[in-house]
Design an enzyme around this catalytic site. Structure first.
Site, PDB file in Angstrom:
ATOM      1  N   ASP A 120     -38.188  48.661  36.369  1.00 13.25           N
ATOM      2  CA  ASP A 120     -38.473  47.569  37.310  1.00 13.25           C
ATOM      3  C   ASP A 120     -37.420  46.446  37.218  1.00 13.25           C
ATOM      4  O   ASP A 120     -37.495  45.467  37.963  1.00 13.25           O
ATOM      5  CB  ASP A 120     -39.908  47.033  37.131  1.00 13.25           C
ATOM      6  N   HIS A 121     -36.427  46.640  36.328  1.00 12.93           N
ATOM      7  CA  HIS A 121     -35.321  45.672  36.217  1.00 12.93           C
ATOM      8  C   HIS A 121     -33.974  46.318  36.524  1.00 12.93           C
ATOM      9  O   HIS A 121     -32.969  45.616  36.660  1.00 12.93           O
ATOM     10  CB  HIS A 121     -35.303  45.044  34.815  1.00 12.93           C
ATOM     11  N   HIS A 123     -39.757  43.261  23.143  1.00 17.65           N
ATOM     12  CA  HIS A 123     -40.286  43.976  24.308  1.00 17.65           C
ATOM     13  C   HIS A 123     -39.576  45.321  24.412  1.00 17.65           C
ATOM     14  O   HIS A 123     -40.209  46.372  24.520  1.00 17.65           O
ATOM     15  CB  HIS A 123     -40.069  43.125  25.556  1.00 17.65           C
ATOM     16  N   ASP A 136     -38.354  40.117  30.240  1.00 17.04           N
ATOM     17  CA  ASP A 136     -39.776  40.292  29.906  1.00 17.04           C
ATOM     18  C   ASP A 136     -40.079  39.878  28.474  1.00 17.04           C
ATOM     19  O   ASP A 136     -40.979  40.436  27.836  1.00 17.04           O
ATOM     20  CB  ASP A 136     -40.193  41.758  30.113  1.00 17.04           C
ATOM     21  N   HIS A 157     -35.800  48.655  31.397  1.00 15.27           N
ATOM     22  CA  HIS A 157     -36.952  49.124  32.192  1.00 15.27           C
ATOM     23  C   HIS A 157     -36.598  49.260  33.682  1.00 15.27           C
ATOM     24  O   HIS A 157     -35.866  48.450  34.236  1.00 15.27           O
ATOM     25  CB  HIS A 157     -38.144  48.184  31.997  1.00 15.27           C
ATOM     26  N   HIS A 186     -41.248  38.209  35.665  1.00 11.76           N
ATOM     27  CA  HIS A 186     -42.492  38.485  36.405  1.00 11.76           C
ATOM     28  C   HIS A 186     -43.271  37.207  36.691  1.00 11.76           C
ATOM     29  O   HIS A 186     -43.176  36.226  35.950  1.00 11.76           O
ATOM     30  CB  HIS A 186     -43.414  39.411  35.598  1.00 11.76           C
ATOM     31  N   HIS A 237     -32.778  44.156  30.264  1.00 10.86           N
ATOM     32  CA  HIS A 237     -33.273  45.296  29.477  1.00 10.86           C
ATOM     33  C   HIS A 237     -33.422  46.502  30.395  1.00 10.86           C
ATOM     34  O   HIS A 237     -33.298  46.397  31.609  1.00 10.86           O
ATOM     35  CB  HIS A 237     -34.562  44.948  28.741  1.00 10.86           C
TER      36      HIS A 237
HETATM   37 FE    FE Z   1     -40.698  44.132  33.746  1.00 12.70          FE
HETATM   38 ZN    ZN Z   2     -39.879  45.252  30.848  1.00 13.98          ZN
END
Ligand code: FE
Ligand code: ZN
Length: 260
Positions: free
Chosen positions: A57-58, A111, A134, A55, A172, A53
């Protein structure tokens, strides 16, 4: 046979490396630094990037990694993924370039609107694996940033329907906090206490609690258990009202967890 290695990133993210000999694909490289360090240390060459996805942080490490080496970037067709070379969605099948691992794509919105999972099956593993970003966490699930409780419930149900032995690689390390909530939802469940002791021992030794398995999640993840009478009862007691279907129970659990 491929092996799957956790590359910790930021405070609690995992970038998952899928290694076959001198080549590796990575899933959700939010940061290039730990990937580069591992590739250099292991003398492994990057061959592909998979993304669940959009985001940061990915995805935050993709630009740097493809500057090092122009590898295919495979991610959800319905989201904006930097440097994506191939957009995928529900039912798509492909082999991860370089390591030839067969993968099937599931749409698992909730998400984020276009979130996907990658189900991989190497005959040598026996059981499949799933990279679910996530959406499903060990003993928990992602927050609903872009989707409805109904969409998330459907997505979690699709993951829960995978074979029980499926190894689950989440985005995570949230397991210990999630288990605290699981114990509040099902205080009498010895499986949750036993799991908490086991996972805490792993964390105390600096080890990941992942992968988990679909079978373990069905037993101890409250968000997969909204159809259980006991879970419904405590969700209704907490919400202070009767709840309709499993989606309403799931939504109440998700709201409770948001403030837990
Ligand atoms: Fe994340
Ligand atoms: Zn995420």
């Amino acid at each position: 046979m491929s092996t799957i290695i956790p590359l910790p990133a930021f405070t609690d993210n995992y970038v998952w490396a899928i290694r076959e000999g001198g080549l590796a694909a990575v899933v959700d490289p939010g940061d290039a630094a730990p990937v580069r360090a591992w590739l250099a240390r292991e003398r492994v060459e990057l061959c592909a990037i998979l993304v669940t996805h959009h985001h940061r942080d990915h995805t935050g490490g993709i630009a740097e990694l493809v500057r090092d080496r122009a590898v295919p970037v495979i991610g959800p067709a319905r989201e904006a993924i930097p440097d994506r070379t191939r957009g995928v969605g529900q039912g798509d099948r492909f082999e991860i370039p370089g390591i030839a691992l067969p993968v099937e794509v599931l749409d698992i919105p909730g998400h984020t609107a276009g979130h996907v999972a990658f189900v991989g099956s190497d005959p040598a593993w026996g059981e499949p694996v799933v990279f679910c970003g996530d959406t499903l966490f060990a003993a928990g699930c992602g927050r609903l940033f872009e989707g409805t409780p109904g969409e998330m419930w459907t997505s979690l149900s699709a993951l829960a329907a995978l074979p029980g032995g499926t190894r689950v690689y989440c985005g995570h390390e949230y397991t210990i906090a999630n288990l605290r909530f699981a114990a509040a939802v099902e205080p009498g469940r010895s499986e949750i206490a036993a799991r908490t002791a086991r996972e805490q021992a792993a964390r105390d030794r600096g080890l990941p609690t992942l992968p988990t398995t679909i079978a373990l999640e069905r037993e101890t993840n409250p968000f997969l258990r909204a159809t259980e009478a006991g879970v419904r009862a405590i969700a209704e007691a907490h919400a202070g009202r009767a709840l309709g279907d499993a989606v309403a129970v799931f939504a109440a659990l998700r709201e409770w967890k948001n403030v837990f």
